[in-house]
Design a protein around this motif. Structure first.
Motif, PDB file in Angstrom:
ATOM      1  N   GLU A  93     -10.953   3.524  -0.445  1.00  0.00           N
ATOM      2  CA  GLU A  93      -9.590   3.567  -0.969  1.00  0.00           C
ATOM      3  C   GLU A  93      -9.496   4.431  -2.223  1.00  0.00           C
ATOM      4  OE1 GLU A  93      -7.893  -0.378  -1.232  1.00  0.00           O
ATOM      5  OE2 GLU A  93      -9.030  -1.076   0.512  1.00  0.00           O
ATOM      6  N   GLN A  94      -8.272   4.793  -2.533  1.00  0.00           N
ATOM      7  CA  GLN A  94      -8.030   5.615  -3.722  1.00  0.00           C
ATOM      8  C   GLN A  94      -8.190   4.795  -4.991  1.00  0.00           C
ATOM      9  OE1 GLN A  94      -4.194   7.499  -3.402  1.00  0.00           O
ATOM     10  NE2 GLN A  94      -4.751   8.627  -1.562  1.00  0.00           N
ATOM     11  N   ARG A 129     -14.428  -3.329   0.633  1.00  0.00           N
ATOM     12  CA  ARG A 129     -13.510  -2.276   0.213  1.00  0.00           C
ATOM     13  C   ARG A 129     -14.100  -1.585  -1.011  1.00  0.00           C
ATOM     14  NH1 ARG A 129      -8.500  -5.465  -1.314  1.00  0.00           N
ATOM     15  NH2 ARG A 129      -7.662  -3.382  -1.762  1.00  0.00           N
ATOM     16  N   ASP A 134      -2.215  10.701   2.340  1.00  0.00           N
ATOM     17  CA  ASP A 134      -1.328   9.747   1.670  1.00  0.00           C
ATOM     18  C   ASP A 134       0.128  10.049   2.028  1.00  0.00           C
ATOM     19  OD1 ASP A 134      -0.805   7.524   0.151  1.00  0.00           O
ATOM     20  OD2 ASP A 134      -0.862   8.560  -1.783  1.00  0.00           O
ATOM     21  N   VAL A 143     -10.732   8.894   2.494  1.00  0.00           N
ATOM     22  CA  VAL A 143     -10.145   7.577   2.276  1.00  0.00           C
ATOM     23  C   VAL A 143      -9.553   7.069   3.586  1.00  0.00           C
ATOM     24  CG1 VAL A 143      -9.670   7.921  -0.166  1.00  0.00           C
ATOM     25  CG2 VAL A 143      -7.978   8.648   1.521  1.00  0.00           C
ATOM     26  N   ARG A 199     -14.170   2.303  -3.576  1.00  0.00           N
ATOM     27  CA  ARG A 199     -13.672   3.639  -3.925  1.00  0.00           C
ATOM     28  C   ARG A 199     -14.792   4.668  -3.873  1.00  0.00           C
ATOM     29  NH1 ARG A 199     -10.780   0.211  -7.507  1.00  0.00           N
ATOM     30  NH2 ARG A 199      -8.534   0.260  -7.054  1.00  0.00           N
ATOM     31  N   THR A 211     -13.208  -0.203   4.191  1.00  0.00           N
ATOM     32  CA  THR A 211     -12.250   0.805   3.754  1.00  0.00           C
ATOM     33  C   THR A 211     -12.767   1.559   2.536  1.00  0.00           C
ATOM     34  OG1 THR A 211     -11.046  -0.783   2.351  1.00  0.00           O
ATOM     35  CG2 THR A 211     -10.230  -0.449   4.604  1.00  0.00           C
ATOM     36  N   SER A 249      -4.187   2.379   4.907  1.00  0.00           N
ATOM     37  CA  SER A 249      -5.481   1.778   4.588  1.00  0.00           C
ATOM     38  C   SER A 249      -6.141   2.392   3.359  1.00  0.00           C
ATOM     39  CB  SER A 249      -6.415   1.895   5.792  1.00  0.00           C
ATOM     40  OG  SER A 249      -6.546   3.243   6.198  1.00  0.00           O
ATOM     41  N   ALA A 250      -5.665   3.556   2.905  1.00  0.00           N
ATOM     42  CA  ALA A 250      -6.248   4.184   1.714  1.00  0.00           C
ATOM     43  C   ALA A 250      -5.793   3.510   0.428  1.00  0.00           C
ATOM     44  CB  ALA A 250      -5.877   5.662   1.663  1.00  0.00           C
ATOM     45  N   LYS A 251      -4.702   2.748   0.521  1.00  0.00           N
ATOM     46  CA  LYS A 251      -4.163   2.108  -0.684  1.00  0.00           C
ATOM     47  C   LYS A 251      -3.898   0.615  -0.504  1.00  0.00           C
ATOM     48  CE  LYS A 251      -1.813   5.960  -3.005  1.00  0.00           C
ATOM     49  NZ  LYS A 251      -0.484   6.469  -3.446  1.00  0.00           N
ATOM     50  N   ASN A 252      -4.282   0.062   0.650  1.00  0.00           N
ATOM     51  CA  ASN A 252      -3.982  -1.337   0.938  1.00  0.00           C
ATOM     52  C   ASN A 252      -2.481  -1.582   0.792  1.00  0.00           C
ATOM     53  OD1 ASN A 252      -4.305  -4.080   1.518  1.00  0.00           O
ATOM     54  ND2 ASN A 252      -4.704  -4.600  -0.626  1.00  0.00           N
TER      55      ASN A 252
END
Length: 480
Positions: free
Chosen positions: A479-480, A375, A152, A439, A377, A477, A105-108
């Protein structure tokens, strides 16, 4: 048993059950409102046909409202959660035979472990194309595949525990196991991974250092599952020693705290699966051999008290378990039907407090998307919380005055904020800045109250009372 798989999307309030050649999408609110006590109730259920009969894996990506289903060799589907239409993903590796699925979920990203090639494929969640291929080696179907979005890192629990750095697409550590991993659970809060091999050996791994903490032989001749509670740090083993058992373990000392036996607690009969509801500190034990009095069992995480959850008239079993952390609904897939267990027995809305709470993420330069999921960052996103009084009659002008919220749980402290009235309506709003978040996927919980609202009882003014709304959930979320 592995013929059924269960998952939920807390952002849409939908439960998914994969069984043989069908995926069932169950709208929880429609299912609850349509419940009338009759057999085989189809309210809220959409059947999504698939081509194969070999249910293999199911995962939900809340960020895109897509559901990914593996149903046999070369049968890997993307299901649109808005339309419930399944589409075979094009451009997948030849002879793809999915062993396991997971979401980062941190990067989809969607992680696909391939039984045929022994590779871990990383798919971009937006384009649904392969962006990385990571060799792992031969792994059986159902190999545990776990993700820590903060680090990650993915963990493949097969012949060894393979630690995969998703940022570099490489295996950075390998922790040997004497037999193939059958079950695994991950506690990202305490950096612990629990792996159970086919020989009922339990391995505890420190995921911060990727080293073995300890190992021990399960007290059960056959061990059928493991689950971890990141709030309490405890973990749970289920197994058979004549009778079904659930072992409660201390996550710090790795010592058995209590053994719950089916001989003492008949509700554990047929114990076959286990899952943790960290919101309520409740552990659910699924059964493939339920009875007329217990389809599954609930264990109080604080007291270890065991209680039976009665079945419906059509389905005594419930072994494919998933808790919707947005609605707190428990989905239990059985042999023929799925039972939904709601946090309240009242499905008529007759006693629901007429105060509603809604939340919306505030867009800024770090916002990735606002639909179907917010979503961002931004590790300290802003969220606008609104609450509306929906009273009628003499109470029609009552408006909520305060809101209380916390992120990713109900067990911690609730932060209070005053609501600002919106004109002459019964709605109040406030924009809050959330604490710094890691994240990954998060859920913001909030409820409102009406403060010191005067009431009318038997036609005369009564004492002041405090009315509290149901708890709402906002999934998003970072995300990164």
């Amino acid at each position: 048993m592995t013929s059924n798989y269960a998952n939920t999307n807390p952002a849409t309030g939908t439960a998914y059950i994969l069984r043989l050649n069908d995926l069932y999408a169950i709208d929880e609110s429609q299912a609850g409102a349509g419940s009338n006590g009759t057999a085989k109730n189809p309210a809220g259920v959409t059947t999504i046909p698939l081509a194969g009969y070999y249910s293999e894996a199911l995962v939900v990506n809340a960020a895109t409202n897509k559901i990914y289903v593996a149903d046999g060799a070369n049968l890997f589907y993307s299901v649109d959660g808005a339309t419930n239409i399944a589409t075979l993903l094009p451009g997948m590796p030849a002879n793809l035979d999915v062993a396991s699925l997971a979401v980062n979920s941190a990067k989809n990203q969607i992680l696909v472990l391939d039984y045929f090639s022994g590779n871990l494929f990383v798919l971009d969640g937006t384009s649904e194309t392969v962006v990385n291929t990571i060799p792992i080696g031969p792994t059986p179907r159902g190999t545990p595949l776990l993700v820590d979005p903060v680090k990650d890192v993915a963990y493949v629990v097969g012949a060894s525990v393979f630690v995969v750095d998703l940022s570099t697409a490489t295996v950075t550590a390998t922790i040997p196991l004497p037999a193939t991993g059958a079950f695994a659970a991950l506690n990202t809060v305490d950096s612990r991974l629990y792996a159970v091999t086919v020989g009922s050996k339990v391995y505890v791994v420190n995921t911060r250092t990727n080293t073995l903490v300890t190992s021990f032989t399960s007290p059960y001749s056959t061990t059928a599952g493991v689950a971890a509670n990141p709030v309490t740090g405890k973990y749970y083993l289920i197994g058979i020693n004549g009778y079904p058992h659930v072992g409660v373990y201390d996550g710090t000392t790795n010592k058995l705290l209590v053994d719950l036996s089916g001989e003492t607690f008949p509700a554990l009969t047929g114990a076959d699966s286990i899952t943790v509801d960290a919101l309520n500190n409740t552990i659910y034990v699924g059964s493939a051999r339920g009875t007329s009095s217990a389809a599954l069992a609930a264990i109080d995480g604080k007291t270890n008290a065991v209680s039976a959850i009665p079945p419906s008239t059509e389905e005594y079993n419930g072994y494919a378990l998933a808790v919707d952390l947005g609605t707190n609904v428990l989905a239990a897939g059985g042999i023929d039907y799925t039972n939904l267990f709601f946090p309240t027995a009242d499905l008529t809305s007759a006693s629901v407090v007429p105060v509603s709470v809604k939340m919306k993420g505030v867009s800024d330069a770090l916002t990735i998307a606002t639909a179907p999921l917010f979503r961002t960052r931004n590790t300290q996103p802003e969220v606008t919380i609104g609450a509306t009084g929906n009273y009628t009659g003499l109470a029609a002008t009552i408006a909520p005055t305060n809101v209380f919220f916390q992120v990713d749980g109900w067990q911690g402290a609730w932060t209070a904020e005053a609501l600002k009235p919106v004109g002459s309506t019964t709605t109040g709003t406030v924009t809050v800045t959330l604490p710094t978040l890691a994240v990954g996927r998060h859920i913001l919980y909030a409820y409102a109250n009406t403060g010191e609202a005067g009431t009318v009882q038997n036609g005369v003014s009564g004492p002041s009372s405090l009315v509290v709304s149901p708890t709402a959930a906002f999934v998003f979320t970072v995300e990164q």
